[in-house]
Enzyme design. Structure first.
Site, short mmCIF file in Angstrom:
data_model
loop_
_atom_site.label_atom_id
_atom_site.label_comp_id
_atom_site.label_asym_id
_atom_site.label_seq_id
_atom_site.Cartn_x
_atom_site.Cartn_y
_atom_site.Cartn_z
N HIS A 1 -11.19 10.64 6.66
CA HIS A 1 -11.06 9.20 6.88
C HIS A 1 -10.57 8.83 8.26
O HIS A 1 -11.02 7.87 8.86
CB HIS A 1 -10.09 8.66 5.83
CG HIS A 1 -9.92 7.17 5.83
ND1 HIS A 1 -10.98 6.31 5.66
CD2 HIS A 1 -8.82 6.39 5.98
CE1 HIS A 1 -10.55 5.06 5.70
NE2 HIS A 1 -9.24 5.08 5.91
N GLU B 1 0.85 -1.20 0.00
CA GLU B 1 0.00 0.00 0.00
C GLU B 1 0.88 1.24 0.00
O GLU B 1 2.10 1.15 0.20
CB GLU B 1 -0.95 -0.02 1.20
CG GLU B 1 -2.05 -1.04 1.05
CD GLU B 1 -3.13 -0.93 2.12
OE1 GLU B 1 -3.01 -0.10 3.03
OE2 GLU B 1 -4.10 -1.70 2.02
N HIS C 1 -8.85 10.35 2.93
CA HIS C 1 -8.54 9.22 2.06
C HIS C 1 -8.71 9.69 0.62
O HIS C 1 -9.72 10.31 0.29
CB HIS C 1 -9.45 8.03 2.36
CG HIS C 1 -8.92 6.76 1.77
ND1 HIS C 1 -8.92 6.51 0.41
CD2 HIS C 1 -8.35 5.67 2.35
CE1 HIS C 1 -8.38 5.33 0.20
NE2 HIS C 1 -8.02 4.80 1.35
C1 LIG Z 1 -14.12 2.53 5.55
C2 LIG Z 1 -12.87 2.39 6.40
C3 LIG Z 1 -11.83 1.58 5.96
C4 LIG Z 1 -10.67 1.45 6.74
N1 LIG Z 1 -9.67 0.61 6.32
C5 LIG Z 1 -8.60 0.41 7.12
C6 LIG Z 1 -7.61 -0.56 6.78
O1 LIG Z 1 -7.71 -1.24 5.77
N2 LIG Z 1 -6.55 -0.70 7.63
C7 LIG Z 1 -6.41 0.02 8.78
O2 LIG Z 1 -5.42 -0.15 9.51
N3 LIG Z 1 -7.36 0.93 9.13
C8 LIG Z 1 -8.44 1.13 8.35
N4 LIG Z 1 -9.39 2.03 8.71
C9 LIG Z 1 -9.26 2.72 10.01
C10 LIG Z 1 -9.59 1.74 11.14
O3 LIG Z 1 -10.68 0.93 10.73
C11 LIG Z 1 -9.96 2.46 12.43
O4 LIG Z 1 -9.01 3.45 12.72
C12 LIG Z 1 -10.00 1.47 13.59
O5 LIG Z 1 -10.83 0.37 13.26
C13 LIG Z 1 -10.50 2.14 14.85
O6 LIG Z 1 -10.67 1.15 15.83
P1 LIG Z 1 -11.18 1.55 17.28
O7 LIG Z 1 -11.25 0.30 18.07
O8 LIG Z 1 -10.37 2.68 17.79
O9 LIG Z 1 -12.65 2.16 17.01
P2 LIG Z 1 -13.92 1.54 16.29
O10 LIG Z 1 -13.64 0.29 15.59
O11 LIG Z 1 -14.53 2.63 15.49
O12 LIG Z 1 -14.90 1.22 17.50
C14 LIG Z 1 -15.45 2.25 18.28
C15 LIG Z 1 -16.39 1.67 19.32
O13 LIG Z 1 -16.72 2.67 20.27
C16 LIG Z 1 -18.10 2.65 20.53
N5 LIG Z 1 -18.51 3.98 20.98
C17 LIG Z 1 -18.25 5.17 20.40
N6 LIG Z 1 -18.79 6.17 21.15
C18 LIG Z 1 -19.38 5.58 22.21
C19 LIG Z 1 -20.10 6.06 23.33
N7 LIG Z 1 -20.35 7.37 23.52
N8 LIG Z 1 -20.59 5.17 24.22
C20 LIG Z 1 -20.39 3.83 24.06
N9 LIG Z 1 -19.70 3.32 23.02
C21 LIG Z 1 -19.21 4.19 22.11
C22 LIG Z 1 -18.73 2.20 19.23
O14 LIG Z 1 -20.03 1.70 19.46
C23 LIG Z 1 -17.72 1.15 18.78
O15 LIG Z 1 -18.02 -0.06 19.42
C24 LIG Z 1 -10.55 2.18 7.96
C25 LIG Z 1 -11.59 3.00 8.38
C26 LIG Z 1 -12.76 3.10 7.63
C27 LIG Z 1 -13.87 3.98 8.12
#
Ligand SMILES: Cc1cc2nc3c(=O)[nH]c(=O)nc-3n(C[C@H](O)[C@H](O)[C@H](O)COP(=O)(O)OP(=O)(O)OC[C@H]3O[C@@H](n4cnc5c(N)ncnc54)[C@H](O)[C@@H]3O)c2cc1C
Length: 526
Positions: free
Chosen positions: A347, A117, A233
């Protein structure tokens, strides 16, 4: 009513679930998520997860160098070392938990089919077709449900943190099934609430990415940092949509891996243009590709450029990108032959709650991991596929250090419950959301300047004033959080009078290492 546990984890994406698994080795764990489990950005991730698991052709040093290179001078080197080194073990654990990544067929003994990538020198992206995040979320969620010490509370929205005498005692939550508000107490609390890019009109982020964790932490007195750095993105699908949809629905992402497999960018006149902007052409860092597309769109007075993969071969496209192929077909586009109209979309937030390498914030008992944090692993510009790894590595570390508190006494609040009384009409919410999202897109987007930033900040602060009091329902709570995060991004973008990584100021187009090779940190005394 109240509830209690040893370790409270707010969020069920990669960071929250990984944290839950680690914490469950030490004590009782509660995971609350505002949607159903799996309704996360993690689940949407397409391209993959970066890790130097191919010891022959790759190394953690090379992964380290690429991460530092993309970060434009603002990476925290020791955190990046942890990311790339511990990342290999965390990914191997994921595989042991059952995550199925694509296997190599003809690559000379490589067990996994590793993708390339943007800004990576080596093939090091593990993927499961183009639904890698869903595969990871499934494996983690399955493992979490096997743990007796972990209780999951879906549809439970955290409204605010309970912080007394400088110590976090848990969170005030709203049970969305019963509409009841109660306090959830814990000896330590880990925020893993994901991103905030819903503050932008065009974004790849799911609807729940409203910056709740960053806003809650900031209101409670936590430091937030690097808020000006938003990654756009380069390639989200451009489609004609009803206006109503645009302010709610995410843009469909065309993964970076598509360019990694040879996809080329053409302007609307059919001219390839990326070679003019960077030696790595389509595989330049994301900020460069996004700005190049932005410039071509301006020059050609268009709304998009095209991503062409017709030369890759129909079978390979269908096998490697089944979700993208199917989704585009449903929208009338056959990507094996038709060029895909694409434009940048907000993104990923490099900024967030300031933590150390162990997930600690400046508030005792409050930890954070994943996209809601900023500890400098991504610097001013995240390297593709490093954010899933970030959540995995630092979710685990935050849980290890949060667990050190499980022998502490559980403390409860002595404060009288504040009444929750503020509710906006749906029409007002839509109007305020649109003010935030459109100002953020047009004035705090890919190219920024002082006048635009000041104007956007004024408009967002006006919205903030209208929603100051305690909001009553989910959309009002999220709106308030969005307004607070948007204002923080504007302030930081105004303060950083240079261009670096994803932050580009047309009035200060160059980086200034002398004045600005530093992080901007914001905090309030609650
Ligand atoms: C379309 C897309 C494609 C992507 N592709 C890639 C990729 O290929 N490779 C890569 O490394 N990254 C990628 N990313 C980025 C990556 O997916 C995210 O940065 C990562 O998954 C974030 O993980 P997280 O656990 O921090 O949050 P998330 O996976 O977003 O989880 C957040 C959690 O917090 C909870 N939450 C939020 N607010 C509250 C609240 N007030 N009260 C209770 N619960 C709450 C939600 O319900 C959820 O369960 C992509 C992102 C997107 C949007």
């Amino acid at each position: 009513m109240s509830n209690q546990t040893d370790i409270l984890i707010i969020g069920g994406g990669i960071a929250g679930l990984r944290a839950a698994l680690t914490a469950s080795q030490f004590g009782k764990v509660a995971v609350i998520t505002k949607g159903r489990i799996g309704e996360t950005a993690t689940e949407k991730a397409q391209g993959g997860i970066a890790a130097a698991i191919d010891e022959i052709r790759d190394s953690t040093l090379s992964h380290f160098e690429d991460t530092i290179g993309a970060g434009a001078g603002l990476c925290n080197e020791s955190a990046v070392k942890i990311l790339v080194n511990e990342g290999v073990d965390r990914v191997k654990e994921l595989i042991e938990m059952g995550a199925q990544f694509d296997r190599a067929e003809t690559e000379g003994g490589r067990p996994f089919a590793l993708a390339l990538e943007g800004a990576h020198k080596r093939r090091r992206i593990l993927h499961a077709g183009d639904r890698t995040g869903a595969e990871i979320e499934k494996a983690l969620a399955h493992e979490v449900t096997r743990q007796k010490k972990v209780l999951v509370f879906p549809q439970t929205l955290s409204i605010d943190l309970i912080v007394e005498n400088g110590k976090c005692l848990g969170a005030k939550v709203l049970d969305l099934k019963t509409n009841r508000v109660y306090n959830f107490y814990a000896k330590s609390t880990i925020l893993a609430t994901g991103g905030l890019c819903q503050v932008y009109l065009y974004t790849t982020n799911p609807e729940m990415a409203t910056g709740d964790g960053v806003a809650m932490a900031y209101r409670a007195g936590a430091e937030v940092t690097d808020m000006e750095f938003i990654q756009f993105h380069p390639t989200s699908l451009v489609q004609s949509k009803q206006f109503e949809d645009i302010i709610a629905l995410p843009q469909f992402l065309i993964s970076e891996a598509v360019r990694g497999e040879g996809g080329i960018l053409l302007n609307i006149n059919g001219e390839r243009f990326m070679e003019k902007y960077h030696a790595k052409a389509e595989l330049a860092p994301r900020d460069i590709v996004s700005r190049a597309i932005y410039e071509e769109i301006q020059k050609t007075k268009s709304t998009h450029v095209f991503l062409d993969l017709s030369h890759i071969g129909s079978e390979k496209i269908k096998k490697r990108f089944p979700v993208i192929h199917k989704t585009c077909l449903e929208r009338g586009l056959d990507i094996t032959s038709d060029p895909i109209p694409v434009a940048p979309a907000a993104h990923y937030s490099m900024g967030g709650i300031k933590t150390d390498e162990n997930g600690k914030t400046n508030i005792e008992g409050l930890f954070a991991a994943g996209e809601c944090t900023s500890l400098g692993v991504h610097g001013a510009n995240r390297l593709a596929s490093n954010s899933l790894l970030d959540g995995l590595v630092f979710g685990h570390r935050a849980a290890l250090f949060a667990s050190e508190k499980i022998n502490d006494k559980l403390e409860k609040s002595h404060k009288k419950e504040e009444k929750i009384f503020f509710k906006l009409s749906l029409q007002e919410i839509k109007r305020f959301k649109l003010i935030i999202k459109s100002n953020m897109w047009s004035k705090v987007g890919i190219v920024r300047d002082e006048n635009g930033l000041k104007d956007a900040l004024t408009k967002i602060v006006e919205v903030e004033k209208r929603i100051k009091n305690n909001p009553e329902d989910q959309i009002s709570i999220e709106l308030k959080n969005m307004a607070e995060c948007a204002a923080l991004i504007c302030k930081a973008a105004l303060d950083r009078k240079e261009s670096r990584g994803a932050h580009f100021r047309s009035d200060y187009p160059s980086p200034s290492n002398k004045s600005w090779k530093k992080h901007l940190v914001y905090t309030i005394i609650p």
